[in-house]
Design a protein around this motif. Structure first.
Motif, PDB file in Angstrom:
ATOM      1  N   ARG A   1      18.854  53.405  58.583  1.00 19.59           N
ATOM      2  CA  ARG A   1      19.972  52.509  58.902  1.00 19.59           C
ATOM      3  C   ARG A   1      19.546  51.033  58.936  1.00 19.59           C
ATOM      4  N   PRO A   2      19.004  50.525  57.807  1.00 16.43           N
ATOM      5  CA  PRO A   2      18.473  49.164  57.803  1.00 16.43           C
ATOM      6  C   PRO A   2      19.512  48.070  58.059  1.00 16.43           C
ATOM      7  N   PHE A   3      20.747  48.273  57.637  1.00 19.31           N
ATOM      8  CA  PHE A   3      21.744  47.231  57.893  1.00 19.31           C
ATOM      9  C   PHE A   3      22.043  47.113  59.389  1.00 19.31           C
TER      10      PHE A   3
ATOM     11  N   ILE B   1      27.563  39.639  56.799  1.00 20.64           N
ATOM     12  CA  ILE B   1      28.061  40.478  55.716  1.00 20.64           C
ATOM     13  C   ILE B   1      26.870  41.068  54.969  1.00 20.64           C
ATOM     14  N   LYS B   2      26.904  42.374  54.742  1.00 18.44           N
ATOM     15  CA  LYS B   2      25.841  43.031  53.988  1.00 18.44           C
ATOM     16  C   LYS B   2      25.760  42.432  52.584  1.00 18.44           C
ATOM     17  N   GLU B   3      24.541  42.112  52.153  1.00 16.93           N
ATOM     18  CA  GLU B   3      24.357  41.669  50.764  1.00 16.93           C
ATOM     19  C   GLU B   3      23.640  42.733  49.945  1.00 16.93           C
TER      20      GLU B   3
ATOM     21  N   THR C   1      19.128  42.352  53.268  1.00 16.46           N
ATOM     22  CA  THR C   1      19.615  40.976  53.341  1.00 16.46           C
ATOM     23  C   THR C   1      21.049  40.951  53.849  1.00 16.46           C
ATOM     24  N   LEU C   2      21.270  40.094  54.828  1.00 22.38           N
ATOM     25  CA  LEU C   2      22.606  39.834  55.357  1.00 22.38           C
ATOM     26  C   LEU C   2      22.992  38.393  55.051  1.00 22.38           C
TER      27      LEU C   2
ATOM     28  N   ILE D   1      26.175  30.039  55.331  1.00 21.11           N
ATOM     29  CA  ILE D   1      25.216  29.026  55.774  1.00 21.11           C
ATOM     30  C   ILE D   1      23.759  29.485  55.646  1.00 21.11           C
ATOM     31  N   ALA D   2      23.557  30.815  55.594  1.00 23.35           N
ATOM     32  CA  ALA D   2      22.172  31.300  55.575  1.00 23.35           C
ATOM     33  C   ALA D   2      22.125  32.746  55.103  1.00 23.35           C
ATOM     34  N   ARG D   3      20.899  33.196  54.847  1.00 21.99           N
ATOM     35  CA  ARG D   3      20.628  34.605  54.558  1.00 21.99           C
ATOM     36  C   ARG D   3      19.538  35.071  55.516  1.00 21.99           C
TER      37      ARG D   3
END
Length: 106
Positions: free
Chosen positions: A14-16, A53-55, A75-76, A85-87
């Motif tokens: 469950r990485p997200f 938001i999940k990328e 990556t979110l 604004i960021a990752r």
């Protein structure tokens, strides 16, 4: 690691979900320990308008160092007031243990 193995990793580890928890731990710690720097980076101290938001999730082999390093990178995308604004990057060893995390502003 093939696509099926990565999907199994996602189901098991469950990485997200872990990345979301990691992001809030990262930002809350930063906000508490270095409020001035936090304010400069986010332009606010109010984090209630941040949405994640999940990328992507990816298997990475990084050749930057003497020996290649293999890991899973989640990556979110970080939005504030509906603007990217960021990752946030959450890195895990192949066994699921956290390796590192980072926040990069766009």
């Amino acid at each position: 690691m093939d696509t099926n193995s990565l999907k199994l990793f996602e189901e098991k580890e469950r990485p997200f979900e872990k990345a979301i928890v990691g992001f809030w731990e990262y930002t809350n710690s930063w906000k508490e320990e270095e409020p001035f720097e936090f304010q400069q980076a986010f332009k606010t101290m109010d984090t209630s308008e941040i949405s994640l938001i999940k990328e992507k999730i990816a298997y990475v082999i990084n050749y930057r160092f003497d020996e290649p390093i293999e890991y899973i990178q989640t990556t979110l995308n970080v939005f504030l007031d509906e603007r990217l604004i960021a990752r946030y990057h959450y890195l895990q060893h192949l066994n699921g243990e956290i390796m590192d995390d980072s926040l990069s502003f766009v």
